[in-house]
Design an enzyme around this catalytic site. Sequence first.
Site, PDB file in Angstrom:
ATOM      1  CG  HIS A  40      27.304  65.328  36.181  1.00  0.00           C
ATOM      2  ND1 HIS A  40      27.737  66.704  36.585  1.00  0.00           N
ATOM      3  CD2 HIS A  40      28.318  64.677  37.058  1.00  0.00           C
ATOM      4  CE1 HIS A  40      28.651  66.787  37.425  1.00  0.00           C
ATOM      5  NE2 HIS A  40      29.001  65.527  37.868  1.00  0.00           N
TER       6      HIS A  40
ATOM      7  CG  ASP B  83      36.602  64.912  38.200  1.00  0.00           C
ATOM      8  OD1 ASP B  83      35.912  65.775  38.555  1.00  0.00           O
ATOM      9  OD2 ASP B  83      37.803  64.966  38.487  1.00  0.00           O
TER      10      ASP B  83
ATOM     11  CG  ASN C 263      30.617  65.938  34.228  1.00  0.00           C
ATOM     12  OD1 ASN C 263      30.370  65.206  32.994  1.00  0.00           O
ATOM     13  ND2 ASN C 263      30.984  65.058  35.418  1.00  0.00           N
TER      14      ASN C 263
ATOM     15  NE  ARG D 280      37.949  70.358  35.826  1.00  0.00           N
ATOM     16  CZ  ARG D 280      39.007  69.525  36.383  1.00  0.00           C
ATOM     17  NH1 ARG D 280      40.186  69.624  36.131  1.00  0.00           N
ATOM     18  NH2 ARG D 280      38.427  68.460  36.938  1.00  0.00           N
TER      19      ARG D 280
ATOM     20  N   GLY E 218      32.348  71.626  30.147  1.00  0.00           N
ATOM     21  CA  GLY E 218      31.314  72.510  29.784  1.00  0.00           C
ATOM     22  C   GLY E 218      31.679  73.852  29.658  1.00  0.00           C
ATOM     23  NE  ARG E 219      33.997  76.302  34.645  1.00  0.00           N
ATOM     24  CZ  ARG E 219      33.578  75.403  35.515  1.00  0.00           C
ATOM     25  NH1 ARG E 219      32.284  75.098  35.914  1.00  0.00           N
ATOM     26  NH2 ARG E 219      34.597  74.879  36.339  1.00  0.00           N
TER      27      ARG E 219
ATOM     28  CE1 TYR F 297      28.513  77.971  35.328  1.00  0.00           C
ATOM     29  CE2 TYR F 297      29.572  76.949  37.037  1.00  0.00           C
ATOM     30  CZ  TYR F 297      29.201  77.041  35.703  1.00  0.00           C
ATOM     31  OH  TYR F 297      29.437  76.090  34.712  1.00  0.00           O
TER      32      TYR F 297
END
Length: 247
Positions: free
Chosen positions: A173, A177, A179, A181, A183-184, A209
């Site tokens: 993390h 803020d 993280n 989106r 990461g994907r 998920y």
Amino acid sequence: MNNILTEINELEIKLRSLRPLNKSELKRLRDEFIIETTYNSNAIEGNTLTLRETALILQEGITIAEKPLRDHLDVIGFKDAFYYIIDLASHNEPLTEQTIKAIHSLVLMNDRENRGKYRNVPVRILGALHTPPQPYLVPPAIEQLIQHYEEWNQTKHIIEAVALFHLEFESIHPFIDGNGRTGRLLLNFELIKNGLLPVDIKFTDRREYYNCFNEYHTHNNNPQTLISLIAKYEKEELERYIQIIEK
């Protein structure tokens, strides 16, 4: 699990044999995908825009009355970040700390103070079974994760490697803020770079998920649940593309 990964390998070979794709058709498919994944990835994080509203913003530049400016900026930032990863993948760029921060800067375009910068405060993830590391541990944790990912990429199927990376990235993390989106997007960057199609984790599947992370931390860091979810999405995308091309 090996069965579906083998199927994905076979489908990827079949798709490659059908290329080159029609450029206008490919653009249409990609534009549709970007709208849907922008909607889903932002909705998972609490964005209130509907799929239709997301499409109107991205296709027509329309502002949705009574919806927050932040929601609009989240949509535009995610779209820009997705095109950015497509460009990076086309040049076979490596996954680096600089890449991670650049993607995050686009995702968090509404937050000038924090975009592209690691958090400097401790955080807790609501409902999670894992506590992210202290701020001073974030840079070495990311550096180590990138090294591990390079090793996983040499010894595991790409879907297994990206699932592990995603689970560990979200566990660190690194940002205050954005993280999820980021990461994907990183997950899809690596899939595209390795010859597969990007996947769209659906808002309607958000419980499944989120459960992948709890399963990971309660079952000795076993990534199987997320591997299965990504593999399911990848297989569906490959089959859909092949079906459209063959028609």
